[in-house]
Design an enzyme around this catalytic site. Structure first.
Site, PDB file in Angstrom:
ATOM      1  N   HIS A  73      75.273  60.130  42.770  1.00  0.00           N
ATOM      2  CA  HIS A  73      75.913  61.308  42.177  1.00  0.00           C
ATOM      3  C   HIS A  73      74.880  62.404  41.961  1.00  0.00           C
ATOM      4  CE1 HIS A  73      74.477  59.032  38.686  1.00  0.00           C
ATOM      5  NE2 HIS A  73      74.627  60.079  37.911  1.00  0.00           N
ATOM      6  N   HIS A  75      73.636  64.004  39.355  1.00  0.00           N
ATOM      7  CA  HIS A  75      72.739  64.144  38.205  1.00  0.00           C
ATOM      8  C   HIS A  75      71.273  64.175  38.639  1.00  0.00           C
ATOM      9  CE1 HIS A  75      75.702  62.812  34.839  1.00  0.00           C
ATOM     10  NE2 HIS A  75      75.624  64.122  34.959  1.00  0.00           N
ATOM     11  N   ASP A  77      68.628  62.947  37.421  1.00  0.00           N
ATOM     12  CA  ASP A  77      67.875  61.687  37.419  1.00  0.00           C
ATOM     13  C   ASP A  77      68.287  60.780  38.587  1.00  0.00           C
ATOM     14  OD1 ASP A  77      70.334  61.363  36.085  1.00  0.00           O
ATOM     15  OD2 ASP A  77      69.628  59.615  34.984  1.00  0.00           O
ATOM     16  N   HIS A  78      69.226  61.244  39.415  1.00  0.00           N
ATOM     17  CA  HIS A  78      69.624  60.469  40.597  1.00  0.00           C
ATOM     18  C   HIS A  78      69.431  61.224  41.909  1.00  0.00           C
ATOM     19  CE1 HIS A  78      71.527  57.119  38.369  1.00  0.00           C
ATOM     20  NE2 HIS A  78      71.566  58.049  37.433  1.00  0.00           N
ATOM     21  N   HIS A 177      82.363  58.420  35.897  1.00  0.00           N
ATOM     22  CA  HIS A 177      81.107  59.080  35.525  1.00  0.00           C
ATOM     23  C   HIS A 177      81.116  60.607  35.647  1.00  0.00           C
ATOM     24  CE1 HIS A 177      76.961  59.107  34.336  1.00  0.00           C
ATOM     25  NE2 HIS A 177      76.563  59.668  35.456  1.00  0.00           N
ATOM     26  N   ASP A 198      75.618  55.271  38.289  1.00  0.00           N
ATOM     27  CA  ASP A 198      76.123  55.379  36.918  1.00  0.00           C
ATOM     28  C   ASP A 198      77.631  55.263  37.023  1.00  0.00           C
ATOM     29  OD1 ASP A 198      73.547  55.859  36.230  1.00  0.00           O
ATOM     30  OD2 ASP A 198      73.831  57.969  35.677  1.00  0.00           O
ATOM     31  N   HIS A 420      79.077  56.254  30.642  1.00  0.00           N
ATOM     32  CA  HIS A 420      78.485  55.011  31.127  1.00  0.00           C
ATOM     33  C   HIS A 420      79.263  53.878  30.478  1.00  0.00           C
ATOM     34  CE1 HIS A 420      74.808  56.834  32.805  1.00  0.00           C
ATOM     35  NE2 HIS A 420      74.885  57.680  31.793  1.00  0.00           N
ATOM     36  N   HIS A 442      68.514  51.300  35.475  1.00  0.00           N
ATOM     37  CA  HIS A 442      69.001  52.408  34.670  1.00  0.00           C
ATOM     38  C   HIS A 442      69.266  51.999  33.230  1.00  0.00           C
ATOM     39  CE1 HIS A 442      71.335  55.994  33.540  1.00  0.00           C
ATOM     40  NE2 HIS A 442      70.855  56.574  34.626  1.00  0.00           N
TER      41      HIS A 442
HETATM   42 ZN   LIG Z   1      74.493  60.110  35.762  1.00  0.00          ZN
END
Ligand SMILES: [Zn+2]
Length: 792
Positions: A73, A75, A77-78, A177, A198, A420, A442
């Site tokens: 996805h 985000h 952090d991904h 998510h 996530d 989450h 994660h």
């Molecule tokens: Zn996320």
């Protein structure tokens, strides 16, 4: 290194190697390897770290080995280190994400480039201070140009569609998510892996919940953000949040809701809009959504209502309201100047971690007034202001001048809308998915460790059984090897499927309530092509059908033979005739033939062959030509046209296996010895007075034999026979030959043969076997003289 104790030989190990997001939340990036295929899962940055420090540990892995990179996805952090991977490293794989993720990714990352350029090191000013090298130059991980160049190379995948790249198959499923988030169900060489990314299982105002894929994975890689925590029920937390907001406004306060610009923000806006529409007293209070980025991305949200849940899809098409994301009470603003900061208001602002930007500015501005409130709705990452503020500190540092401590008197509340799963949801999902190996990612070490213990105790009764569940929580850059048991599957296709599967099906129908899969053993069917997997057991399944029952199968005892074709891990079992249709392979045959001339009659030849092979299949018997087929492999043709000068014989076979070659060998040896055989002499001269237990049409005699009288002559004829065979076989390679024995020398290998003991001394296994076969044959050929074949 962590090793699953079932770890098998190297090639059968599944390897997991986390470059980030292991025992931490942030910079998610995991490598999975199996059978030389490499997949990278996500490529994020750490929101709590800055510059190069925020990247996953790319130096620890040769990125040029990666075949495909799957992004779960949008985000940061991904996904935020993706342009770096694609443009600044030796990565050369293909990259996939969903359409919606790609649409948002573009805006999101150009904003990220802008923010990191402005603030010199992402949100991690602390890091910049600690390591001067981590400033300016390294702060910009990539440029706008890198972003656009990488953007063009990204490929998209639809939900529920399967893409195959070099034998790796992957399918995207809804993950909840955020818009566009997906899980990947990956199949590499028969091993099935589900990567959740996530995910959320709670129905919200716009997204579908995460789906359970129809096929059971062997390995589940799941997030563990909330560990064993339990979420507050949805209705309760919404009520609590709205009460908090409502009372703050009634007190004359301002409400700050720091959010990541996209994702949960849209959900919160839907909740606020609904509440405002129901409470007239609030309708003169402004709700601001301060994100330039979100304004751009609203178009994406308005476009992708088709992949959202029923509620959104119905309202989007009902016509009452043109689009649920066109708000009546929410003002989307580009910058902080547009906020009329003169009284009660609600501001939903990014970034969610309060590291910089609008949310940080407002926090600092509003912190000293106790009437104000900040409501934290997302997951707070370690090392960020979002995490710090939850501890309700007396002061907070000013971002402009860290020396200045700003008093904090505003109220701090945490009402998590982080999408989450909590423990119940995660455990429930795991139960349904039912993997035997679980890799946790994660999550910070503590919640992750607690989740591991909770799962292990939940499945403790299965310990030591086939269904034992193993849970791993590797650290970054820690190798995890999981042994994969060598069950191999081959699909039976084409004519073979049509003809043979019928038998299997018949069998299965008899066993109504049992599994639908049949075990078959492939035997000598793989001579033609790649045969590496030959010894493995195969499970035959119907053309194209899924394996529906785990590893359960029943043995029908039905054996299927065909050609086993292996391409990128797929194995197909088919008939040779189908080879061209199902593969790009062609077949060719190598035919061999040997011509020889023998002084003997056809009936004598037949008789000799019958001694060796039993019944001989005569396929042609005409005036000039006689042919027989031996063991369906070797065609012996005898030209009878020149009986005076000897018969021309042709021995012909296809070299498709070692058996045919050695069989042809022995036939030629027999033919060569026909005219010199004592048995031949006896038969042809017809002077013998007793007969043998051999049925011979010519003689028709059957009698018992006087064994003793033959013994001496048997031995000498045996020696003679063996000598003849050796000469026929080895010719000049025989360096020594007398009545006691012989020596055969081929290359460096030398075989010493003792005719009395019939022992062969030879260091070369191959030559030894060959000579021993000849000895056996020599003995067998003299067998007709004896009724008791055991003596040889
Ligand atoms: Zn996320």
């Amino acid at each position: 290194m962590t090793t699953d104790n079932a770890a098998a030989e190297d090639s059968d190990n599944f390897r997991f190697f986390g470059l980030g997001g292991c025992n931490e939340v942030g910079r998610s990036c995991h490598i999975i390897e199996y059978k030389n295929k490499v997949i990278m899962l996500d490529s994020g940055v750490h929101p709590g770290l800055g510059g190069m420090n925020s990247l996953p540990f790319f130096d620890e892995y040769d990125l040029s080995k990666v075949d495909i990179l799957l992004i779960s996805h949008f985000h940061l952090d991904h996904a935020a280190s993706l342009p770096y991977v694609m443009q600044q490293t030796n990565f050369k794989g293909r990259v996939f994400m969903t359409h919606a993720t790609k649409a948002i990714y573009r805006w999101l990352l150009s904003d990220f480039v802008r923010v990191t350029t402005l603030f010199g090191g992402g949100d991690g000013d602390k890091q910049a201070d600690e390591s001067p090298n981590n400033n300016a130059a390294s702060a910009n991980l990539y440029t706008d140009e890198d972003l656009m160049m990488s953007f063009e190379k990204i490929e998209t995948i639809d939900y529920h569609s399967t893409i195959e790249v070099e034998g790796i198959r992957f399918t995207a499923y809804h993950a909840g998510h955020v818009l566009g988030a997906c899980m990947y169900f990956i199949e590499i060489g028969g091993v099935k892996v589900l990567f959740t990314g996530d995910y959320s299982r709670e129905e919200d105002r716009h997204l579908k919940v995460a789906e359970v894929p129809p096929t059971r994975p062997d390995i589940l890689i799941t997030e563990s953000t909330f560990g064993t925590a339990t979420h507050e029920p949805r209705l309760e937390k919404e009520t609590r949040m709205m009460k908090n907001i409502h009372s703050t406004i009634l007190k004359g306060g301002r409400v700050l809701m720091p959010v990541f610009a996209l994702g949960r923000a849209q959900e919160l806006l839907l909740i606020l809009e609904e509440y405002w529409s129901l409470n007239e007293d609030l309708q003169n209070v402004s709700i601001y959504y301060a994100s330039d980025l979100a304004r751009k991305c609203m178009a994406v949200y308005q476009t992708y209502t088709s992949i959202m849940n029923e509620k959104i899809r119905l309202s989007a098409t009902s016509g009452e309201k043109t689009n649920p994301f066109q708000f009546k009470f929410i003002k989307s603003i580009r910058s902080i100047d547009k906020i009329q900061d003169i009284g009660p208001c609600v501001v939903v602002a990014s970034p969610g971690m309060l590291q910089s930007g609008v949310s940080r500015t407002l926090l600092e501005r509003w912190a000293p007034d106790p009437k104000n409130a900040v409501i934290m709705t997302g997951y707070a990452v370690e090392g960020t202001m979002a995490k710090e503020i939850l501890a309700e500190p007396h002061t907070i540092p000013s971002i402009v001048n860290p020396e200045v401590a700003i008093p904090r008197r505003l109220s701090v509340d945490e009402i998590s809308f982080a999408a989450h799963v909590d423990f119940q949801q995660n455990a429930g999902f795991i139960e349904e998915v039912s993997p035997k190996k679980i890799i946790l990612v994660h999550g910070d070490s503590n919640p992750m460790g607690r989740l591991k213990s909770a799962l292990l105790s939940r499945y403790s009764s299965r310990k030591g059984t086939e269904e034992e569940v193993k849970v791993f929580n590797p650290r970054n850059c820690e190798d995890l090897l999981i042994g994969i048991k060598g069950a191999k599957f081959a699909k039976v296709v084409g004519l073979l499927a049509e003809s043979e599967i019928g038998l299997v099906r018949e069998f299965l129908e008899k066993k109504e309530n049992e599994s639908k899969i049949t075990e078959v053993k492939d035997e000598d069917a793989m001579e033609e092509v790649k045969t590496e997997e030959a010894e493995n057991e195969l499970q035959a399944k119907d053309n194209g059908a899924q394996v529906t029952q785990d590893d359960k199968f029943i043995s029908s005892g039905i054996v299927l033979s065909g050609v086993l074709i292996s391409k990128d891990f797929d194995m197909n079992l088919l008939q040779l005739e189908d080879l061209q249709e199902y593969t790009q392979l062609t077949t060719s045959f190598v035919k061999s033939n040997i011509r020889l001339k023998i002084q003997a009659s056809v009936s004598l030849i037949l008789w000799h062959l019958e001694q060796m092979f039993g019944h001989i299949n005569v396929v042609m018997d005409e005036e000039e030509l006689w042919e027989c087929l031996i063991m369906d492999m070797i065609l012996v043709s005898v030209d009878k046209s020149t009986p005076a000068t000897g018969l021309n014989i042709n021995v012909e076979w296809i070299n498709n296996n070692a058996m045919a070659d050695s069989l042809a060998d022995s036939i030629v040896a027999i033919l060569y010895s026909v005219d010199s055989s004592p048995a031949s002499v006896k038969l042809t001269s017809k002077t013998h007075t007793h007969s043998h237990i051999v049925k011979k049409e010519d003689s028709g005699e059957v009698a018992t034999e006087d064994k003793k009288g033959h013994q001496l002559s048997d031995i000498s004829s045996r020696i003679h026979r063996i000598s003849t065979l050796l000469k026929a076989q080895f010719g000049d390679a025989i360096t020594q030959l007398d009545k006691k024995g012989a020596v055969v020398k081929i290359g460096k290998a030398e075989a010493e043969i003792d005719f009395t003991s019939l022992q062969v001394k030879c260091p070369s296994r191959v030559l030894k076997d060959r000579v021993e076969n000849i000895l056996k044959r020599g003995c067998k050929l003299s067998a007709p003289f004896s009724t008791n074949q055991k003596e040889i």
